[in-house]
Design an enzyme around this catalytic site. Structure first.
Site, PDB file in Angstrom:
ATOM      1  N   SER A   1       5.959  -4.658   7.043  1.00 13.24           N
ATOM      2  CA  SER A   1       5.825  -4.079   5.706  1.00 13.24           C
ATOM      3  C   SER A   1       6.934  -3.148   5.270  1.00 13.24           C
ATOM      4  O   SER A   1       6.975  -2.737   4.110  1.00 13.24           O
ATOM      5  CB  SER A   1       4.482  -3.349   5.579  1.00 13.24           C
ATOM      6  OG  SER A   1       3.445  -4.287   5.403  1.00 13.24           O
TER       7      SER A   1
ATOM      8  N   SER B   1       4.210  -4.889   2.609  1.00 11.90           N
ATOM      9  CA  SER B   1       3.410  -4.159   1.650  1.00 11.90           C
ATOM     10  C   SER B   1       4.122  -2.975   0.998  1.00 11.90           C
ATOM     11  O   SER B   1       3.656  -2.501  -0.030  1.00 11.90           O
ATOM     12  CB  SER B   1       2.141  -3.645   2.327  1.00 11.90           C
ATOM     13  OG  SER B   1       2.478  -2.695   3.335  1.00 11.90           O
TER      14      SER B   1
ATOM     15  N   LYS C   1       5.429   6.037  -0.228  1.00 14.90           N
ATOM     16  CA  LYS C   1       4.444   4.965  -0.320  1.00 14.90           C
ATOM     17  C   LYS C   1       3.076   5.603  -0.506  1.00 14.90           C
ATOM     18  O   LYS C   1       2.766   6.624   0.142  1.00 14.90           O
ATOM     19  CB  LYS C   1       4.485   4.131   0.971  1.00 14.90           C
ATOM     20  CG  LYS C   1       3.590   2.894   0.941  1.00 14.90           C
ATOM     21  CD  LYS C   1       3.745   2.067   2.228  1.00 14.90           C
ATOM     22  CE  LYS C   1       2.928   0.787   2.182  1.00 14.90           C
ATOM     23  NZ  LYS C   1       3.104  -0.028   3.396  1.00 14.90           N
TER      24      LYS C   1
END
Lengths: 486, 484, 99
Positions: free
Chosen positions: A175, A151, A76
């Site tokens: 997330s 996210s 990420k």
């Protein structure tokens, strides 16, 4: 190979059926082919990845390979990586090159894993649909007109679309688990403090926790063995003996007490989601587990508590983005304050600004007690719900998200509707508890449904064990989106 | 109508650590800009603070030295505001629960001692520096200082006027060096004071609206700034105005205070507990250990010097401004007591006073460190004055020779033949010679000019190379003048 | 509680985020939607409940770990300042600060 689990790839590498360079190239080519449509990656540096793969192959020749040596892993874009830009999904950091590696990155490097690329995400991890990214939305591989969740949407979509065998994510209010559920992959948010936050760009410090996304629970366990561990540079990192997260994968389910919170099986949850989750629960019952009706009475307060605490911490954490030492600086300004105001107005997207403003407001003079302090007190009530629940059960199960993947743009005009979608994933981080999500079937539209498993503090191995037993008997986690629609 | 000036002082003392309070960067002064500003100090994304153990230890030391309460659990908060020398956009500081609560410090005034109450002392990080020289019309930021550990020490509004404020600042300055927590270098900004000044009518119990004055980087400026600010406030009030609570800067060039422009916005610091740091817990055991390692404090030493050694308060005060000096003098005095057990205590204290002056002069004039003067040798020197082996004047000469490395006092006296002449025959012989050679002065004395006597004494002393016992010279000279 | 455009102005100033007059109305409305959500907390009885500032404080004594006082960070100015928008003579440049 693309459909293999990390566990299988690790075995193939060990058996010299494939080299890390070959494996890495396979996934890089897959990314090249799909990223134009899915937008799961922000940055890919093929040369860098292949160089790492070569080092991994040499390490294997030297007999020093571990389970993750040579395995490509996507990260990420919230984890700072030296030598490849780290944007956090924001214009503010669109060209930022971190001079250091996050602890999690150091761990993967030490394990000999290959950094496959940096995945797209909601800007500063603020979002549940990956639509707030400066680099554009990520599309759900199961239906390109839908969101992958957020996210960590890029990471979830990358694993779902077989662009990466595994990825890292971060979870503040869901997330990791929510995009895992919406994209049909497995994802784990560990107990707060188990994975170091050093080098993980902060959103809400008392909630943020890194964790893995992969196809299977067994893969998550392998990845946790690399990611977790004490780090002296994070004051909230826990000093505990190293754990083998694979140790309980084959434990029996006999006598396992599964708590079913009535608040998680209530109105407002899609019928198909309820049906799939209930079927999964019945499978556990059929294999020796007992279910216990429990209540988490303050569940409804979790979202309001979260939207005080997370923005408050974020408003302060994001003050460092001021255009002075790194990152975006406005081109035109009249004076220092104007430079700050324009830099931040230009560098941050609408959702980030909204949360900074909310956070500033709840901390400001005259409102602190009513909002922030009150939220911290209610946070304790929510944690207490879990303490009482775990006196009666070993694991808690329920839906990860009340709905399957929604259409792009469906909720962008109503932030509160978007926030309420996280109702089942927000409580665990508020209490600091671990939670994971695994695929448990599909709704009528063919969209994946996620089963959430929450455990007590440090119960990750037990949770992974239960998930693994389920995945040995089912194949939801191995289903892939149809190639034709990608 | 008379006005009373009320002052409270906030001091930022940089703690003597090698590394910063939350990072491993060096705190050394004077490095090239931004070469000691690491990832944590410049607030790169993703970095986190970890607390320096030594900063905590030094804070506890001060807390014990001032008799404050050490918080067993204290909290770090974030103070949020934007400023280019504040990289994170917040300063980590202790807000609701500081590491030290309460305590007090005694100051010495001409009229005696006064106790100044401390409110608190808390740990925080320093900011960087803004350099206002022109860089293409911009300000330059050096973050080397960012993250240097500070102990902010806050008093109650207990001082009445500039003199008391300065006396407090000096006492604190001496204490922090005494207990080794701060180097006290005001030029380098290691010890910075802000003064909260207000005025009120004499007899009033209510506090007036205060102004905070910053940039008081010397005791002189502090005194000037408070005097100026108080008279400014009195002027405003006497002409019917109101005092605006504000932060003011002391302009050393013109000797005036002015409102700070950068502090114009009403601030709202949005304090909240820093989620990156956990509560600072200090055990009873740690507090006891730190306390047991603390040296005797200046107030206690001062009291001992006055009560047991019978020094004047003024002398005790001067001697206890600095710990090395106080310990040195204490060692010297203990030695002297042993050497001169039978001497009149008053004479001994007078001799000690002489020694103090000589040491002070040597340190000031020759830049000699007090450690270079061996206390036992000094004690022998003063003992020789007290047992009439040498005079004060010769003692000065011997002392200089000691500083020049000529050896122990007895050795020098012997080698240079400086022993006082107390043999009346020998003195009488010199007196006779002087009287014979100075008929004019003898005549003057006899005609009533007392001054002439002093001149004759001087001649005798000179001829004896200062070695004649002055009391004996006096007595023999008078006797001989009367006789002839 | 309800946010007025004047309060928005003050908060935006504190947060150093420019909000243009054209956007002010829409931003205020959005924020008020969120405030409506969090205002539910006002109704909760929390008498006698300690605020929870660390997620694990129900599990263990949470206490700050201390670092030994040692210089461990090398000078990385060149690399770190390569990231900066404006630098001269090793200093970060910002619009003139008037004290």
């Amino acid at each position: 190979m693309l459909n293999s689990t990390v566990t299988e790839l690790s075995d193939a590498l060990a058996a010299r059926k494939i080299s890390s360079v070959e494996l890495t190239r396979l996934f890089l080519d897959r990314i090249k082919g799909l990223n134009g449509r899915l937008n799961a990656f922000i940055t890919v540096d093929e040369e860098r990845s292949l160089a790492q793969a070569r080092v991994a192959d040499e390490r294997r020749s030297g007999g020093r390979a571990g389970r993750l040596t040579g395995i490509p892993v996507a990260h990420k874009d919230i984890f700072c990586t030296r030598g490849i830009r780290t944007t956090c999904g924001s214009k503010m950091l669109a060209t930022f090159k971190s001079p250091y590696d996050a602890h999690v990155i150091e761990r993967f490097n030490a394990a000999g894993a290959v950094l496959l690329g940096k995945t797209n995400m909601d800007e500063f991890a603020m979002g549940s649909s990956n639509e707030t990214s400066h680099f554009g939305p990520v599309r759900n591989p199961w239906d390109l007109d839908r969101v992958p969740g957020g996210s960590s949407g890029g990471s979830a979509a990358a694993v779902a679309a077989r662009m990466a065998p595994a990825a890292t994510g971060t979870d503040t209010g869901g997330s990791i688990r929510q995009p895992a559920a919406l994209s049909g992959v497995s994802g784990l948010k560990p107990t707060y403090g188990v994975v170091s936050r050093y080098g993980m760009i902060a959103f809400a410090s008392s909630l943020d926790q890194g964790g893995p996304l992969a196809k299977s629970a067994a893969d998550l366990a392998l990845l946790m063995n690399a990611m977790a561990g004490f780090d002296a540079r994070d004051s909230t990192s826990l000093e505990r003996p190293a754990e083998d997260y694979t140790r309980s994968l084959n434990d029996s389910l006999q006598g396992l007490r599964i708590g079913l919170p009535k608040e998680y099986f209530a109105d407002g949850v899609d019928a198909d989601v309820l049906a799939r989750v209930s079927e999964a629960v019945r499978w556990f019952e059929g294999h020796g587990a007992k279910t216990v009706a429990i209540t988490l009475p303050n569940t409804g307060l979790a979202v309001p508590v979260y939207y005080v605490i997370a923005p408050a911490e974020a408003s302060s954490n994001l003050s460092r983005f001021d255009g002075v030492r790194y990152g975006h600086r406005a081109k035109e300004y009249t004076d220092l304050n104007d430079m700050y105001r324009r830099t931040r107005a230009e560098g941050f997207g609408a959702e980030v600004k909204r949360r900074i403003l909310i956070g500033t407001y709840v901390l400001s003079h005259g409102y602190y007690d009513a909002y922030y302090l009150q939220a911290q007190k209610v946070r304790r009530l929510i944690a207490k719900d879990f303490t009482e629940a775990f006196a009666r059960c070993d694991l808690i199960m329920g839906p990860t998200s009340p709905s399957t993947a929604f259409a792009l743009g469906a909720k962008t005009d109503d932030p509160v509707q978007m926030y309420l979608n996280d109702i089942f994933t927000i409580p665990a981080p508020l209490a600091g508890l671990p939670g994971l999500s695994i695929p448990c079937g599909f709704d009528a539209k063919g969209l994946p449904v996620g089963l959430q498993i929450m455990g007590n503090y440090f119960a990750e191995a037990k949770m992974l064990g239960a998930a693994h037993r389920y995945q040995q008997a089912t194949d939801w986690h191995l289903r892939a989106p149809k190639e034709a629609q990608l | 109508m008379a006005w009373e000036i009320v002052v409270g002082i906030e001091t930022h003392a940089q703690l003597l650590t090698h590394s910063k309070i939350f990072s491993g960067a060096s705190t050394a002064f004077g490095a090239e800009p931004n070469t000691q500003a690491c990832a944590v100090d410049i607030a790169l994304p993703g970095v986190l603070p970890v607390l320096n153990a030594q900063a905590v230890e030094l804070a506890v030391r001060l807390g014990i030295a001032v008799g404050g309460k050490i918080s067993r659990k204290s909290i770090f908060a974030r103070k949020n505001y934007f400023y280019p020398d504040l990289p994170k956009g917040y300063q980590i500081s202790q807000y609701e629960i500081p590491v030290v609560q309460g305590g007090s410090l005694k100051i010495v005034l001409p009229e005696g001692e006064k106790t100044i109450r401390l409110t608190r002392a808390h740990l925080e990080e320093d900011a960087g520096k803004s350099l206002h020289e022109d860089f293409q019309g911009m300000t330059g930021i050096d973050l080397n200082r960012a993250g240097t550990p500070l102990l902010e020490i806050v008093t109650e509004p207990d001082m009445r006027g500039a003199k008391e404020a300065v006396a407090y600042a000096r006492a604190l300055h001496s204490l922090v060096r005494w207990i080794g927590i701060c180097d006290g270098n005001m030029q380098e900004g290691s010890f910075r004071c802000d003064a909260n000044v207000s005025v009120r009518k004499v007899g009033s119990n209510e506090l007036g609206t205060r102004c905070e004055i910053k940039n008081l980087n010397s005791f002189l400026f502090m005194e000037q700034a408070i005097v100026f600010e108080a008279s400014r406030q009195i002027e405003v009030l006497e002409s019917g105005g109101k005092i605006q609570q504000e932060t003011r800067l002391f302009d050393t060039e013109i000797g005036e205070t002015r409102a700070m422009r950068s502090k114009e916005d009403a601030q709202d610091y949005r304090y909240f507990p820093d989620p990156d740091l956990l509560p600072l817990v200090i055990s009873e055991k740690e507090i006891n250990r730190i306390g047991s390692e603390l040296p005797e404090g200046p107030e206690s030493v001062r009291k001992r010097f006055v009560d047991e050694y019978h020094f004047s308060m003024e002398m005790a005060f001067v001697l206890t401004l600095d710990r090395v000096r106080a310990e040195h003098f204490d060692a010297f005095w203990k030695q002297l007591l042993e050497l001169t057990a039978n001497v009149d205590p008053i004479a001994r204290v007078q001799a000690a006073n002489f020694a103090m002056m000589e040491i002070g002069a040597a340190m000031g004039r020759l830049g000699i460190a007090v450690e270079e003067i061996l206390p036992d040798r000094l004690a022998v020197l003063i003992a020789r004055v007290l047992d009439n082996t040498i005079s004060h004047r010769i003692a000065k000469e011997v002392f200089s020779a000691m500083l020049a490395g000529e050896g122990a006092p007895d050795e020098i006296i012997e080698k240079r033949g400086l022993k006082q002449i107390s043999d009346s025959g020998a003195i009488g012989k010199i007196v006779d010679e002087v009287l014979a050679a100075n008929a004019k002065q003898v005549e003057d004395y006899r005609s009533g000019k007392e001054k002439a006597f002093n001149s004759l004494v001087g001649q005798v002393m000179k001829r004896s190379q200062g070695k004649a016992n002055p009391a004996q010279v006096n007595e023999i000279l008078r006797r001989k003048l009367k006789a002839t | 509680m309800f946010l007025t455009p004047a309060q928005l102005h003050r908060i935006a100033l504190l947060a150093r985020i420019a909000v243009s007059p054209e956007e002010a109305r829409a931003v205020t409305d959005r924020l008020n939607q969120v405030l409506g959500l969090i205002d539910q907390l006002q109704a909760v009885d929390t008498r006698g409940i300690e605020p929870m500032s660390h997620p694990l404080d129900t599990q263990q004594a949470v206490q700050q770990r201390l670092r030994a006082d040692a210089v461990t960070e090398p000078d990385l100015r060149a690399e770190i300042q390569a990231l900066a928008p404006a630098v001269e003579q090793g200093l970060y440049l910002v619009p003139k600060v008037i004290e």
